[in-house]
Design an enzyme around this catalytic site. Structure first.
Site, PDB file in Angstrom:
ATOM      1  CD  GLU A   1      -9.511   3.547 -23.153  1.00 32.01           C
ATOM      2  OE1 GLU A   1     -10.145   2.714 -23.778  1.00 32.01           O
ATOM      3  OE2 GLU A   1      -9.412   4.845 -23.137  1.00 32.01           O
TER       4      GLU A   1
ATOM      5  NE  ARG B   1      -5.274   6.314 -21.312  1.00 30.88           N
ATOM      6  CZ  ARG B   1      -5.524   7.262 -21.743  1.00 30.88           C
ATOM      7  NH1 ARG B   1      -6.428   7.598 -22.753  1.00 30.88           N
ATOM      8  NH2 ARG B   1      -5.169   8.464 -21.168  1.00 30.88           N
ATOM      9  CE1 TYR B   2      -7.214   1.676 -24.937  1.00 29.19           C
ATOM     10  CE2 TYR B   2      -4.976   1.975 -24.944  1.00 29.19           C
ATOM     11  CZ  TYR B   2      -6.265   2.376 -25.111  1.00 29.19           C
ATOM     12  OH  TYR B   2      -6.395   3.627 -25.871  1.00 29.19           O
TER      13      TYR B   2
ATOM     14  CG  HIS C   1     -14.542   5.545 -24.731  1.00 30.59           C
ATOM     15  ND1 HIS C   1     -13.761   5.517 -23.280  1.00 30.59           N
ATOM     16  CD2 HIS C   1     -13.860   4.789 -25.413  1.00 30.59           C
ATOM     17  CE1 HIS C   1     -12.747   5.043 -23.520  1.00 30.59           C
ATOM     18  NE2 HIS C   1     -12.687   4.536 -24.730  1.00 30.59           N
TER      19      HIS C   1
ATOM     20  CG  HIS D   1      -6.635   4.263 -33.376  1.00 31.65           C
ATOM     21  ND1 HIS D   1      -5.910   2.972 -33.392  1.00 31.65           N
ATOM     22  CD2 HIS D   1      -7.083   4.261 -31.931  1.00 31.65           C
ATOM     23  CE1 HIS D   1      -5.968   2.275 -32.153  1.00 31.65           C
ATOM     24  NE2 HIS D   1      -6.773   3.369 -31.244  1.00 31.65           N
ATOM     25  CB  ALA D   2     -12.025   2.929 -33.215  1.00 31.97           C
TER      26      ALA D   2
ATOM     27  CG  HIS E   1     -13.345  -0.039 -26.460  1.00 28.83           C
ATOM     28  ND1 HIS E   1     -12.466  -0.362 -25.473  1.00 28.83           N
ATOM     29  CD2 HIS E   1     -12.578   1.304 -26.662  1.00 28.83           C
ATOM     30  CE1 HIS E   1     -11.541   0.396 -25.019  1.00 28.83           C
ATOM     31  NE2 HIS E   1     -11.819   1.494 -25.752  1.00 28.83           N
ATOM     32  CD  GLU E   2     -13.706   3.770 -29.605  1.00 28.78           C
ATOM     33  OE1 GLU E   2     -13.940   4.773 -29.112  1.00 28.78           O
ATOM     34  OE2 GLU E   2     -12.701   2.959 -29.618  1.00 28.78           O
TER      35      GLU E   2
ATOM     36  CE1 TYR F   1      -4.463   4.559 -14.226  1.00 23.24           C
ATOM     37  CE2 TYR F   1      -3.133   6.081 -15.172  1.00 23.24           C
ATOM     38  CZ  TYR F   1      -4.164   5.155 -15.499  1.00 23.24           C
ATOM     39  OH  TYR F   1      -4.254   4.564 -16.631  1.00 23.24           O
TER      40      TYR F   1
ATOM     41  CG  HIS G   1      -2.573   4.269 -28.219  1.00 28.64           C
ATOM     42  ND1 HIS G   1      -2.850   3.324 -29.293  1.00 28.64           N
ATOM     43  CD2 HIS G   1      -3.504   4.599 -27.538  1.00 28.64           C
ATOM     44  CE1 HIS G   1      -4.109   2.924 -29.271  1.00 28.64           C
ATOM     45  NE2 HIS G   1      -4.358   3.599 -28.323  1.00 28.64           N
TER      46      HIS G   1
HETATM   47  O1  X8Z Z   1      -7.145   2.137 -28.861  1.00 27.00           O
HETATM   48  C1  X8Z Z   1      -7.838   1.697 -28.517  1.00 27.00           C
HETATM   49  C2  X8Z Z   1      -9.274   1.994 -28.771  1.00 27.00           C
HETATM   50  C3  X8Z Z   1      -9.587   3.600 -28.675  1.00 27.00           C
HETATM   51  S1  X8Z Z   1      -9.451   4.049 -26.995  1.00 27.00           S
HETATM   52  C4  X8Z Z   1     -10.028   1.736 -30.082  1.00 27.00           C
HETATM   53  N1  X8Z Z   1      -7.838   0.425 -27.914  1.00 27.00           N
HETATM   54  C5  X8Z Z   1      -6.438  -0.082 -27.843  1.00 27.00           C
HETATM   55  C6  X8Z Z   1      -5.542  -0.189 -29.161  1.00 27.00           C
HETATM   56  O2  X8Z Z   1      -6.372  -0.360 -30.395  1.00 27.00           O
HETATM   57  O3  X8Z Z   1      -4.448  -0.329 -29.148  1.00 27.00           O
HETATM   58  C7  X8Z Z   1      -8.608  -0.620 -27.437  1.00 27.00           C
HETATM   59  C8  X8Z Z   1      -7.775  -1.635 -26.929  1.00 27.00           C
HETATM   60  C9  X8Z Z   1      -6.237  -1.389 -26.967  1.00 27.00           C
HETATM   61 ZN    ZN Z   2     -11.022   3.372 -25.680  1.00 24.58          ZN
END
Ligand code: X8Z
Ligand code: ZN
Length: 626
Positions: free
Chosen positions: A404, A515-516, A380, A346-347, A376-377, A216, A506
């Site tokens: 994001e 980041r979200y 990216h 997890h996407a 969302h994906e 950042y 995560h």
């Molecule tokens: O992890 C993600 C994406 C991949 S960058 C699916 N997100 C966070 C989560 O699922 O916890 C998107 C929203 C928040």
């Molecule tokens: Zn993402």
């Protein structure tokens, strides 16, 4: 004439300053540095390409052999990275005049985990790989048939949280999921923290939180932690209104297990981690008698398939002039969960530093939640494609929150009633204010709970990394923060034998989370700017409010987005923000303006219901020690 003279004078002064100050030695070094940088970028790109392929192999087939290959390669690569870094540091790059070259050097000046020994790198990668595998392969037993013990997170546990309204079942699934993951990785997490902090120290940071915030570029501005704190204070009253309203509804449904003035039990919010409450939107919508607009149901009714969702998302991006997905994307991506092997469901979206290979990996289902995630994906992937020709260090988001925010920005238009109608996912009149508010409520239930959650996850990790949260307090501090920021409590007492942070992807996968938070704030800033450019935003015109805007097919909005994304990280992020919005700082006013009609309605409703806003201390305990 006077202006011309002044410009001429300025030019002379500028030439005098730049020409007379330049040192021939530095100039020559800069010429050499440029040639060095070309080689460095090429070699680093090749290494990252190979590593990413091995990471993909493991993420899509969680075998020990694949983990070993990836780990070994990372360790070998770290030796090359270190040799290259030592070369980088021989240059007097801070004195260079070419800002682009200087910035590439600056970004290479962080050695990162290559500062560790090869053995330590193997340990670090192995711990993260093992924790991710435990998370991704954990199974729990069914509530009504306890002999059936093969329920996995995606799809089973996610679906039960989304659809079940049986409190006992929800509690069983909530607790079982945490039992299946947390205790198995708790000790590994301590070793991981130790190695990550060692990396930070070797890179001259106090602890790993500082290392993580390097992206950042805080050294140019007020600390990111400070910025987030201020933004959170601004959006908190809106979150509290939503919290109070939903708690009231849940208490009516579930009775006294939901306290009147306390935190909400975390298993009742339609989501495994209570980070989105969208699955309760239909239950508590402001106007229950208005025509039903359940997007999951409509997706199924309109015969949407997984492929059609991806094609629909692509169509939106191309309609505003952003690139279409390439053939390799359609060939190599994984869109549904394979049945013959374990994968990380997890996407995620992937790039391979070769300019042509981009992929998504996702265990997609036809639901509204996944409909959002596909956008969302793909956001990216759009970013990857737009910065692919920049020098390698610039091929990243202006900051991680920008990355994001791209797909979510587009989703804000996609989820407008106007656009949903185009997609046959909304089948009512567009001038019905009750339906507009129900729709806004659904979006609020998706976005707003993620604000305190994303802040909470990394506040916890910052505390763990910096040592403020000791190992024997990991879980209780997690719940203290859950309570303080989200207003949630566990459905059953917790202790330090549990490790609830580990039940969120995560944490085991070592992916930063703040980041979200940044992305939510930014996406509304971007949306406001895009809608302004599209001529669809006028805060004084009730037909042109932010939540009604849809930038589909609007090239002016698309061009602005394209310009910002094409910058990658070639400039400090406030400049990228400025090109799109005319603002240099993150600002919650766009988000607040977007949700204004909802906030007004919630305040009125909570007053009418005489509902307490905020929360008192939980009665649920967390016991230190096991
Ligand atoms: O992890 C993600 C994406 C991949 S960058 C699916 N997100 C966070 C989560 O699922 O916890 C998107 C929203 C928040
Ligand atoms: Zn993402």
């Amino acid at each position: 004439m006077l202006n011309m003279l002044r410009s001429l004078l300025l030019l002379v002064v500028f030439c005098f300053l730049t020409c007379s100050c330049s040192d021939p030695e530095i100039e020559e070094e800069e010429i050499n540095a440029r040639a060095f940088m070309d080689i460095l970028n090429a070699e680093t790109g090749e290494d990252i390409n190979l590593l990413s392929n091995l990471e993909w192999d493991y993420a899509t087939n969680l075998t020990d052999a694949n983990l070993k290959r990836k780990t070994q390669f990372a360790a070998d690569m770290s030796v090359r990275v270190k040799v290259r870094w030592e070369e980088v540091m021989k240059y007097n790059w801070k004195a260079f005049s070419d800002p682009t070259l200087k910035r590439q050097f600056m970004l290479y000046s962080l050695l990162g985990d290559a500062a560790l020994s090869k053995d330590e790198i193997v340990s670090l990668h192995r711990i993260i790989g093992d924790m991710s595998k435990i998370y991704s392969t954990a199974k729990i037993c069914d509530y009504s048939d306890k002999t059936q013990c093969n329920l996995s997170l995606e799809p089973d546990i996610v679906e039960i949280h989304a659809n079940s309204r049986d409190e006992a079942e929800l509690k069983h699934v909530w607790v079982s999921w945490r039992d299946a993951v947390g205790p198995h990785i708790r000790n590994m997490y301590r070793d991981y923290v130790h190695l990550l902090n060692k990396t930070a120290h070797l890179n001259h940071f106090k602890s790993a939180d500082e290392l993580w915030l390097f992206e950042y570029e805080e050294f140019n501005m007020k600390s990111l932690k400070g910025q987030i704190r201020t933004l959170w204070e601004q959006v908190k009253p809106l979150y509290q209104q939503l919290h109070a309203y939903v708690r009231h509804g849940l208490r009516k449904r579930y009775g006294s297990i939901v306290s009147e003035n306390g935190p909400i039990p975390a298993h009742l919010l339609g989501n495994v981690w209570s980070q989105s409450w969208a699955n309760l939107a239909d239950d508590f919508k402001p106007f229950p008698n208005a025509a039903e607009q359940d997007i999951t149901k409509n997706l199924k009714k309109q015969n949407y398939t997984v492929e059609k969702i991806f094609r629909t998302a692509e169509d939106f991006f191309t309609s505003i002039g952003l690139p279409k997905m390439v053939d390799l994307f359609w060939k190599k991506s994984i869109f549904t969960k394979p049945s013959d092997r374990n994968i990380i469901c997890h996407a995620s979206a992937w790039e391979f530093q070769d300019g042509e290979d981009f992929r998504i990996k996702m265990c997609t289902k036809v639901t509204e939640e996944n409909f959002n995630t596909v956008h969302h994906e793909m956001g990216h992937i759009e970013y990857y494609m737009l910065f692919k020709d920049l020098p390698l260090p610039f091929r990243r988001g202006a900051n991680p929150g920008f990355h994001e925010a791209v797909g979510d920005l587009v989703s804000l238009s996609v989820k407008s009633p106007k656009h949903l109608k185009k997609l046959n996912l909304f089948d009512a009149r567009l001038d019905d204010p009750e339906l507009m508010l129900n729709n806004l409520f659904e979006i609020g239930m998706t976005k707003l709970p993620l604000l305190p959650f994303s802040y909470m996850v990394d506040q916890w990790r910052w505390g763990v990394f910096s040592g403020k949260i000791p190992f024997d307090d990991y879980n209780c501090k997690w719940w203290e923060l859950r309570q303080e920021l989200q207003g949630l409590e566990p459905p059953v007492p917790r202790s330090e034998a549990d490790f609830d942070p580990g039940s969120k992807y995560h944490i085991p996968s070592s992916t930063p989370y703040v980041r979200y938070f940044v992305a939510i704030i930014l996406q509304f800033q971007f949306h406001r700017a895009a809608c302004e450019k599209a001529g669809q935003y006028d805060r004084n015109n009730p037909h042109k409010l932010l939540h009604l805007c849809d930038i589909y097919q609007n090239k002016a909005a698309g061009t602005a987005i394209r310009q910002m994304l094409s910058l990658g990280a070639s400039k400090p992020w406030p400049e990228a923000l400025y090109t799109m919005t005319g603002q240099h700082v993150m600002d919650a006013s766009a988000l607040l303006e977007y949700f204004r009609p909802l906030q007004t309605w919630l305040e009125k409703k909570n007053r009418e219901n005489n509902v307490h806003v905020g929360w008192e201390k939980s009665t649920k305990t967390c016991t230190k020690g096991k």
